[in-house]
Design a protein around this motif. Structure first.
Motif, PDB file in Angstrom:
ATOM      1  N   LEU A 251       0.827  -1.200   0.000  1.00 37.47           N
ATOM      2  CA  LEU A 251       0.000   0.000   0.000  1.00 37.47           C
ATOM      3  C   LEU A 251       0.864   1.255   0.000  1.00 37.47           C
ATOM      4  N   GLN A 252       2.019   1.201   0.652  1.00 40.31           N
ATOM      5  CA  GLN A 252       2.928   2.342   0.620  1.00 40.31           C
ATOM      6  C   GLN A 252       3.419   2.591  -0.798  1.00 40.31           C
ATOM      7  N   ARG A 253       3.701   1.503  -1.518  1.00 35.75           N
ATOM      8  CA  ARG A 253       4.142   1.664  -2.903  1.00 35.75           C
ATOM      9  C   ARG A 253       3.041   2.237  -3.781  1.00 35.75           C
ATOM     10  N   LEU A 254       1.800   2.106  -3.327  1.00 31.98           N
ATOM     11  CA  LEU A 254       0.674   2.679  -4.077  1.00 31.98           C
ATOM     12  C   LEU A 254       0.371   4.116  -3.652  1.00 31.98           C
ATOM     13  N   GLY A 255       1.183   4.648  -2.740  1.00 27.72           N
ATOM     14  CA  GLY A 255       1.053   6.060  -2.412  1.00 27.72           C
ATOM     15  C   GLY A 255       0.617   6.388  -1.007  1.00 27.72           C
ATOM     16  N   LEU A 256       0.289   5.390  -0.183  1.00 26.74           N
ATOM     17  CA  LEU A 256      -0.104   5.673   1.194  1.00 26.74           C
ATOM     18  C   LEU A 256       1.136   5.818   2.066  1.00 26.74           C
ATOM     19  N   SER A 257       1.005   6.603   3.131  1.00 25.05           N
ATOM     20  CA  SER A 257       2.090   6.672   4.097  1.00 25.05           C
ATOM     21  C   SER A 257       2.090   5.383   4.917  1.00 25.05           C
ATOM     22  N   LYS A 258       3.142   5.176   5.682  1.00 23.55           N
ATOM     23  CA  LYS A 258       3.228   3.957   6.493  1.00 23.55           C
ATOM     24  C   LYS A 258       2.071   3.881   7.489  1.00 23.55           C
ATOM     25  N   TYR A 259       1.765   5.010   8.143  1.00 22.58           N
ATOM     26  CA  TYR A 259       0.677   5.019   9.118  1.00 22.58           C
ATOM     27  C   TYR A 259      -0.668   4.834   8.431  1.00 22.58           C
TER      28      TYR A 259
ATOM     29  N   GLU B 146      -7.126   4.185  -9.772  1.00 18.53           N
ATOM     30  CA  GLU B 146      -7.338   5.465 -10.455  1.00 18.53           C
ATOM     31  C   GLU B 146      -6.307   6.492 -10.007  1.00 18.53           C
ATOM     32  N   ARG B 147      -6.011   6.483  -8.711  1.00 18.96           N
ATOM     33  CA  ARG B 147      -5.020   7.423  -8.197  1.00 18.96           C
ATOM     34  C   ARG B 147      -3.643   7.123  -8.792  1.00 18.96           C
ATOM     35  N   PHE B 148      -3.279   5.835  -8.821  1.00 20.54           N
ATOM     36  CA  PHE B 148      -1.991   5.447  -9.377  1.00 20.54           C
ATOM     37  C   PHE B 148      -1.891   5.864 -10.842  1.00 20.54           C
ATOM     38  N   GLU B 149      -2.973   5.667 -11.595  1.00 21.28           N
ATOM     39  CA  GLU B 149      -2.965   6.020 -13.013  1.00 21.28           C
ATOM     40  C   GLU B 149      -2.819   7.521 -13.206  1.00 21.28           C
ATOM     41  N   ARG B 150      -3.528   8.301 -12.366  1.00 20.62           N
ATOM     42  CA  ARG B 150      -3.412   9.763 -12.465  1.00 20.62           C
ATOM     43  C   ARG B 150      -1.992  10.220 -12.171  1.00 20.62           C
ATOM     44  N   GLU B 151      -1.398   9.659 -11.104  1.00 19.02           N
ATOM     45  CA  GLU B 151      -0.040  10.051 -10.746  1.00 19.02           C
ATOM     46  C   GLU B 151       0.947   9.629 -11.820  1.00 19.02           C
ATOM     47  N   GLN B 152       0.720   8.467 -12.397  1.00 20.25           N
ATOM     48  CA  GLN B 152       1.585   7.993 -13.471  1.00 20.25           C
ATOM     49  C   GLN B 152       1.490   8.917 -14.679  1.00 20.25           C
ATOM     50  N   ASP B 153       0.266   9.268 -15.059  1.00 16.34           N
ATOM     51  CA  ASP B 153       0.079  10.177 -16.189  1.00 16.34           C
ATOM     52  C   ASP B 153       0.740  11.518 -15.918  1.00 16.34           C
ATOM     53  N   ARG B 154       0.564  12.036 -14.705  1.00 16.12           N
ATOM     54  CA  ARG B 154       1.142  13.330 -14.358  1.00 16.12           C
ATOM     55  C   ARG B 154       2.668  13.294 -14.454  1.00 16.12           C
ATOM     56  N   ALA B 155       3.250  12.213 -13.912  1.00 19.12           N
ATOM     57  CA  ALA B 155       4.707  12.104 -13.916  1.00 19.12           C
ATOM     58  C   ALA B 155       5.254  12.000 -15.334  1.00 19.12           C
ATOM     59  N   PHE B 156       4.623  11.161 -16.171  1.00 18.59           N
ATOM     60  CA  PHE B 156       5.171  10.954 -17.501  1.00 18.59           C
ATOM     61  C   PHE B 156       4.856  12.110 -18.445  1.00 18.59           C
ATOM     62  N   GLU B 157       3.778  12.827 -18.203  1.00 22.56           N
ATOM     63  CA  GLU B 157       3.537  14.038 -18.987  1.00 22.56           C
ATOM     64  C   GLU B 157       4.644  15.052 -18.739  1.00 22.56           C
ATOM     65  N   TYR B 158       5.053  15.172 -17.471  1.00 17.58           N
ATOM     66  CA  TYR B 158       6.145  16.093 -17.143  1.00 17.58           C
ATOM     67  C   TYR B 158       7.454  15.610 -17.770  1.00 17.58           C
ATOM     68  N   LEU B 159       7.723  14.294 -17.666  1.00 20.08           N
ATOM     69  CA  LEU B 159       8.967  13.765 -18.225  1.00 20.08           C
ATOM     70  C   LEU B 159       9.019  13.936 -19.739  1.00 20.08           C
ATOM     71  N   GLU B 160       7.866  13.793 -20.395  1.00 21.95           N
ATOM     72  CA  GLU B 160       7.832  14.005 -21.840  1.00 21.95           C
ATOM     73  C   GLU B 160       8.129  15.458 -22.183  1.00 21.95           C
ATOM     74  N   GLU B 161       7.608  16.390 -21.382  1.00 17.18           N
ATOM     75  CA  GLU B 161       7.897  17.801 -21.605  1.00 17.18           C
ATOM     76  C   GLU B 161       9.384  18.087 -21.414  1.00 17.18           C
ATOM     77  N   VAL B 162       9.946  17.489 -20.359  1.00 15.22           N
ATOM     78  CA  VAL B 162      11.366  17.677 -20.095  1.00 15.22           C
ATOM     79  C   VAL B 162      12.200  17.132 -21.244  1.00 15.22           C
ATOM     80  N   ARG B 163      11.822  15.953 -21.717  1.00 19.40           N
ATOM     81  CA  ARG B 163      12.586  15.327 -22.800  1.00 19.40           C
ATOM     82  C   ARG B 163      12.487  16.138 -24.087  1.00 19.40           C
TER      83      ARG B 163
END
Length: 260
Positions: free
Chosen positions: A13-21, A88-105
């Motif tokens: 669950l942490q790898r999916l974005g939740l904190s340890k607590y 859905e959250r993971f997909e949104r974060e993935q899209d956000r990250a790779f959209e930024y990386l594509e812009e950087v590239r």
């Protein structure tokens, strides 16, 4: 305290974005059904003072429902709903990250996408992934040779798909092998003889694309029980790739209709 399975769930669950607590509280509430901060505190290593904040964060994420009673009661949402929310959250974060990386590239100055040199890839899954990517980028020709153990359905599918737009040859010392024939039946892939058995000794797989890209792999000790480790080198648009492709042409192309 948590057992091994619960600890793994918390880590996942942490790898999916939740904190340890947050992860620990969510798992505890799934076990409890409904519980108070005190109930969660007794079941986990999360301090009671931190349970409230974690539960509020989980509520904001849509993973926990809160009953404003005295004391406050918490309840995890149904697992199917939680799974969908996290996906859905993971997909949104993935899209956000790779959209930024594509812009950087796009903004970076990549004068030569294929730098002079040889790249190394370790691990069978990683090699297979690189093979699929190189095949997908092919524009004119693809030649692939390997033993049956290295021709998985993912690579076979990539070769079949690319054969719709390019010339694709799959080479084997046993071109009449039923599994090989079946894998490429009703496709535009051409099966061609390979003069040596690529499964002998440490030989792995060979891939040549568009006359400028080549990948070679070797097999080593076991990566997993019954699965040999694989390491590949690949190069594109380089002097090294040119030399390797010339050797390949002299080895298997001269007596065939293959054009590299």
């Amino acid at each position: 305290m948590t057992d091994g399975g619960e600890a793994e769930a918390v880590e996942a669950l942490q790898r999916l974005g939740l904190s340890k607590y947050e992860a620990a509280v969510f798992v505890a509430l799934e076990r409890l059904g409904t519980g108070t901060a005190r109930d969660v505190d007794r079941m986990t290593d999360v301090p009671r003072s931190q349970v409230y904040g974690a539960a509020e964060n989980l509520e904001e994420r849509g993973l926990v429902e809160v009953q404003q009673s005295s004391p406050i009661q918490y309840r995890a949402v149904p697992l199917a709903e939680a799974r969908e929310t996290l996906a859905e959250r993971f997909e949104r974060e993935q899209d956000r990250a790779f959209e930024y990386l594509e812009e950087v590239r796009r903004g970076a100055d990549h004068e030569d996408e294929h730098q002079e040199g040889v790249w190394t890839v370790h691990g069978r899954d990683n090699v297979a992934s690189r093979v699929r990517q190189i095949v997908a980028d092919a524009e004119e020709t693809v030649l692939y040779a390997s033993g049956p153990e290295l021709l998985d359905e993912g690579i076979a599918a990539a070769l079949r798909e690319r054969a719709e737009a390019t010339d694709v040859w799959v080479c084997s010392a046993r071109v009449d092998d039923p599994e090989l024939v079946e894998a490429f039946a009703d496709s535009a892939v051409t099966l061609a003889p390979f003069p040596d058995d690529p499964t002998d000794d440490a030989a792995g797989r060979l891939l040549a694309v568009d006359g400028d890209t080549v990948l070679l792999s070797v097999l080593g000790g076991e990566e997993l029980p019954g699965v040999r480790a694989e390491t590949a080198i690949w190069s594109a648009d380089t002097g090294i790739a040119t030399v390797l492709l010339e050797l390949l042409r002299g080895h298997i192309v001269d007596d065939t209709e293959i054009e590299l």
